[in-house]
Design an enzyme around this catalytic site. Structure first.
Site, PDB file in Angstrom:
ATOM      1  N   GLU A 217      24.122  23.958 -56.698  1.00  0.00           N
ATOM      2  CA  GLU A 217      23.972  23.130 -55.646  1.00  0.00           C
ATOM      3  C   GLU A 217      25.294  23.066 -54.891  1.00  0.00           C
ATOM      4  OE1 GLU A 217      23.976  19.819 -52.703  1.00  0.00           O
ATOM      5  OE2 GLU A 217      25.211  19.988 -54.716  1.00  0.00           O
ATOM      6  N   SER A 218      25.230  23.251 -53.317  1.00  0.00           N
ATOM      7  CA  SER A 218      26.487  23.147 -52.477  1.00  0.00           C
ATOM      8  C   SER A 218      27.264  24.267 -52.997  1.00  0.00           C
ATOM      9  CB  SER A 218      27.028  21.901 -52.679  1.00  0.00           C
ATOM     10  OG  SER A 218      27.902  21.616 -51.803  1.00  0.00           O
ATOM     11  N   ALA A 219      28.531  23.728 -53.595  1.00  0.00           N
ATOM     12  CA  ALA A 219      29.469  24.827 -54.066  1.00  0.00           C
ATOM     13  C   ALA A 219      28.941  25.542 -55.458  1.00  0.00           C
ATOM     14  CB  ALA A 219      30.762  24.025 -54.590  1.00  0.00           C
TER      15      ALA A 219
END
Length: 538
Positions: A217-219
């Protein structure tokens, strides 16, 4: 095409919040020994789940191993009790982190954790998690990353730590001169090392190394995309789940050496940092020794999600570095050239995901769409009454998150693999007075079914149903590359001609149909393709 509502048809909600927290109130046991690279470990068992925490997968990256690719794990004698998390990697914790750490950060942090069913049986599919945090925050210890819900459904779950900030992404001419191996992307090399450990050891925990799904998730989602495009990660996973991971551009993305597009190279940025520490005018060997002798908190500095450092004279590369070995370019470019891994994908965003924009007027905002300016104006502001403060974030969110996720689904379909595109819009009932949509990262406890750990006594039956729905989709995808199963709202594979998306909604249901943002995303894609070269593949 009209949207068709589908019943969630989920099981009865657990009535006791404590019963939903893995291990709460249950007697713990000790697992039989498991021999892995480095030595033998024992884990703990409770409520039908065996957990192994803090298993080293590489040598501590300290002293002369700071800024080197992960080295072989140091062997230990006797039995190692894998009953607690190791340190999360060195960082300055972020006060409003959606997944607060459960350990004290330290530079010695390259450990992983395994959740598996306590009972033995046929080899199980494996889910490997990469946390987010902008490459400056995050770790594997947060309670919302507990893998028990997966293990209870016959999935082996693995989480691990990877280096962050300047520990994870750093270059300097002195490092290049030392010629010690791949340069710059130590965080991604940690991720590759963890996946290699999974391939070599997960069968001993009942996992199938040929059925590994990588989720982030995200990075962490951006990491999944980077690894799909990296020659060094080929064959290490069979499926991918990308949650709010972008898809068009790299976080960071500076070249290892040589200026590009007016951006300083990673080596120049490293020299800037060394200069701030009074390290200059020395031989390469002396410079590298001095850099490695810096206290960890000096290397860390003030970097976290709230602070990235000076912009005029940058001292941090910002994320992945284009080195030609680990990172060879953007994932969308690799997918279009046919050089990225072609695997089944689940990809999506939250409906109130990250939004950023820099324009100071509506005219400037729409002019930034180039030839798509009229289409963008019609899609975002058809009456002409929207304020910049309202339309600007929507454009930013579409550019950064929603459209890149759709692009990844399109490119996955083009390879002949199925892609399942989603947008998560459920908001915990206790937070609806504060959030008009689902902010960035709020989908995580639903995908993990750890909403009890996140919301505690404020958890409602509807919150729990939403988590069961999202988690079952993930489990099904991990098992067979397809989120569908009897009793769940149908989720068709993405078809670019239809342009549909699976919406996980505010009432804990799911529907599939033509994306309500389609006109907006078409304008974003048209403008982006005009800059990047469009649909040309090679």
């Amino acid at each position: 095409m009209s949207m068709q509502r589908a019943s969630t048809a989920l099981a009865t909600v657990m009535t006791c919040v404590a019963a939903m927290v893995p291990g709460t109130g249950a007697a713990q046991g000790v697992t039989p020994p498991v021999k892995v690279e480095g030595g033998s470990v024992t884990g703990t068992t409770a409520a039908g789940v065996a957990v192994f925490k803090g298993i080293p997968f590489a040598a501590p990256p300290v002293g002369p191993l700071r800024w080197r690719a992960p080295q072989p794990v140091q062997k230990w004698s006797g039995m190692r009790a894998a009953d607690r998390f190791g340190h999360d990697c060195m960082q300055l914790p972020f006060p409003s982190d959606a997944a607060p750490l459960g350990t004290t950060p330290a530079e010695d942090c390259l450990v992983l954790n395994v959740w598996r069913p306590a009972a033995s049986g046929a080899p199980k599919p494996v889910l490997v998690w990469i946390y987010g945090g902008g490459f400056v925050n995050g770790g594997s210890s947060p309670a919302v990353y507990d893998g028990s819900a997966f293990a209870r459904q016959d999935v082996v779950f693995v989480s691990f730590n990877y280096r962050l900030g300047r520990f994870g992404f750093f270059a300097h001419p002195a490092l290049s001169a030392a010629n010690e191996g791949p340069l710059g992307n130590y965080a991604l090399l940690d991720q590759i090392a963890a996946l290699q450990w999974v391939r070599a050891n997960i069968a001993k925990f009942g996992g199938d190394p040929a059925q590994v799904t990588l989720m982030g998730e995200s990075a962490g989602g951006a990491s999944v995309l980077n690894l799909m495009a990296s020659p060094m990660a080929k064959g290490l996973f069979a499926r991918a789940i990308v949650m709010s991971g972008g898809g068009r551009t790299l976080i960071g993305g500076v070249p290892l050496r040589g200026e590009a597009g007016g951006r300083a190279s990673a080596e120049t940025i490293g020299v800037n940092f060394a200069t701030t520490q009074g390290i200059a005018g020395r031989s390469a060997a002396e410079t590298l020794a001095a850099l490695r002798a810096l206290p960890a908190d000096e290397v860390r500095g003030e970097l976290n999600l709230a602070y990235r450092g000076p912009v005029d004279v940058p001292t941090y590369a910002g994320g992945p570095i284009v080195d030609g070995r680990v990172v060879v370019g953007t994932t969308d470019g690799a997918m279009r050239r046919g050089t990225a891994m072609a695997v089944p994908m689940m990809v999506g965003t939250t409906d109130a995901d990250i939004a950023g924009f820099g324009e100071t007027s509506k005219e400037g905002l729409f002019a930034s769409f180039g030839a798509q300016a009229d289409a963008a104006r019609a899609a975002y502001d058809p009456v002409g009454t929207q304020e910049l403060a309202a339309v600007g974030p929507e454009v930013g969110r579409d550019r950064l998150m929603h459209e890149p996720a759709r692009l990844v689904a399109q490119e996955t379909q083009r390879t002949g693999q199925p892609a399942y595109l989603y947008r998560f819009g459920y908001v915990a009932q206790s937070m609806r007075k504060d959030w008009s949509g689902a902010p960035h990262a709020t989908d995580i406890p639903y995908f993990f079914d750890t909403v009890a750990a996140k919301y505690g006594a404020a958890l409602t039956p509807q919150d729990a149903r939403a988590a069961q729905l999202a988690n079952r989709y993930v489990v099904n995808f991990v098992r067979k590359g397809d989120p569908n199963a009897p009793g769940l709202p149908r989720w068709p594979a993405f078809d670019a001609r239809r342009g549909a998306v699976q919406l996980l909604q505010a009432d804990a249901s799911a529907i599939n149909g033509v994306d309500p943002l389609k006109a907006r995303l078409d304008a974003v894609q048209g403008a982006a393709d005009a800059v990047s070269g469009g649909p040309e593949r090679r």
